[in-house]
Scaffold this active site. Structure first.
Site, PDB file in Angstrom:
ATOM      1  CE  LYS A 104      43.493  32.986  37.722  1.00 53.69           C
ATOM      2  NZ  LYS A 104      44.488  34.098  37.303  1.00 53.69           N
ATOM      3  CG  ASN A 158      46.672  29.493  35.581  1.00 55.46           C
ATOM      4  OD1 ASN A 158      47.486  28.524  36.095  1.00 55.46           O
ATOM      5  ND2 ASN A 158      47.244  30.166  34.530  1.00 55.46           N
ATOM      6  CG  ASP A 183      47.858  32.649  36.916  1.00 57.54           C
ATOM      7  OD1 ASP A 183      47.882  33.133  35.778  1.00 57.54           O
ATOM      8  OD2 ASP A 183      47.025  32.860  37.660  1.00 57.54           O
ATOM      9  N   GLY A 241      44.601  37.986  45.224  1.00 49.99           N
ATOM     10  CA  GLY A 241      44.908  36.812  44.866  1.00 49.99           C
ATOM     11  C   GLY A 241      46.385  36.716  44.343  1.00 49.99           C
ATOM     12  N   GLY A 280      53.529  43.427  32.230  1.00 50.05           N
ATOM     13  CA  GLY A 280      52.719  42.197  32.417  1.00 50.05           C
ATOM     14  C   GLY A 280      52.542  41.428  31.085  1.00 50.05           C
TER      15      GLY A 280
END
Ligand code: ATR
Length: 295
Positions: A76, A97, A113, A140, A257
């Site tokens: 990334k 991404n 993201d 990250g 998520g």
């Protein structure tokens, strides 16, 4: 199991996933499910590109007339020098991404993201603006999450809670430019209790609680949560982690998520195809897939 058959012919537009390894990624399943559901002539395949070949991989997208690419671990950050243009949010986080190949052959990098992470929070903006927040982890994902929270909600306090304090310190330093209110603080897990108790929003960016270690939680004391909390776990497998179950049992609003996973994909999909991703179809397909795998 898997997406309905996709049809590949001379006009199929291809999208690559650049990662290393790529065996576990859900991106091909997500995107091919959506292409098939909409009957559009795209196909998505994963390519394991070793770090020393990532430049070849990225430039190859332009040469081979791909529609674009998804980018995942460990690339990334590494793709950035090979892109012609970056979105402001990709530049701010220092990570991309997804890549779009434009008709003129130039490559544009974005960070969906961030968009995906924010999507489930935006309806809660009134509760989040100017609030106290806490982020568990300092890797990250925490970098993207903390940046998104700072610029979107301008929190009063944003506490980074990390096992390795040097990483949290570095992250806080890197984000200073976006921290107009001096909100950033750093704590070890052992000294973060007051910050977690007092936070309106708690986000887990660590992998703790991920399948198969589903009994683990990055925050062990459920009594630190109450009905003022919004608890967000970026772990999507399982969909309801122990952290989320603990928080919900104390009355907190919980966000899993899976929303972020699908929303980051949807924000990339529309840029590659010009179509809105059918997110409900994709979520349902992911749930069915997960049920079959864990049966
Ligand atoms: P990602 O890109 O998904 O954020 P990462 O950069 O490896 O992945 O970051 C994972 C974060 O979760 C790190 O802050 C990591 O802490 P360390 O830097 O100390 O490894 C944190 N993390 C991982 N396992 C953890 C655990 N068991 N307890 C607390 N933090 C953990």
């Amino acid at each position: 199991m898997g997406p309905d058959a996709i049809h590949i012919d001379a006009n199929t537009r291809l999208i690559a996933l650049l990662g290393y390894p790529v065996g576990q990624t859900l991106s091909p399943f997500i995107h091919n499910t959506a292409f098939a559901a909409q009957g559009i002539n795209f196909a998505f395949a994963a390519f394991p590109v070793p770090p020393e070949r990532i430049g070849d991989g990225v430039r190859g997208l332009a040469a081979l007339h791909f529609a674009g690419a998804g980018v995942t671990i460990p690339h990334k950050q590494a793709v950035l020098p090979y892109l012609d243009e970056l979105s402001p949010r990709a530049r701010a986080v220092g990570a991309s991404n997804m890549i779009v190949r434009r008709p003129d052959g130039t490559l544009f990098g974005d960070n969906t993201d961030l968009t995906g992470f924010l999507a489930p929070l935006l309806p809660l903006t009134d509760r989040l603006r100017g609030a106290d927040m806490a982020v568990l982890g300092a890797g990250g994902a925490a970098r993207a999450v903390a940046y998104a929270l700072l610029v979107t909600f301008r929190p009063k306090r944003l506490t980074l809670i990390a096992r390795t304090s040097s990483k949290a310190d570095m992250l806080a330093t890197d984000l200073t430019a976006f921290d107009e209110r001096n909100a950033l603080e750093v704590h070890a897990f052992s000294t973060a209790r007051a910050a977690v108790r007092g936070a309106r929003l708690v986000v887990n960016t660590t992998p703790v609680g991920m399948y198969p270690a589903v009994d683990d939680s990055p925050w062990n004391d459920a009594d630190d949560f109450g009905d003022d909390h919004i608890v967000y776990d970026i772990v999507y497998n399982p969909e309801e982690t122990r952290l989320l179950n603990d928080a919900a049992s104390r009355g907190a609003v919980t966000i899993g998520g899976l929303d972020m996973l699908v929303e980051q994909a949807a924000a990339a999909y529309v840029q590659w195809t010009g179509h809105e991703m059918p997110v409900d179809v994709v979520k349902e397909a992911l749930r069915r897939r997960s049920e079959m795998l864990h049966r």
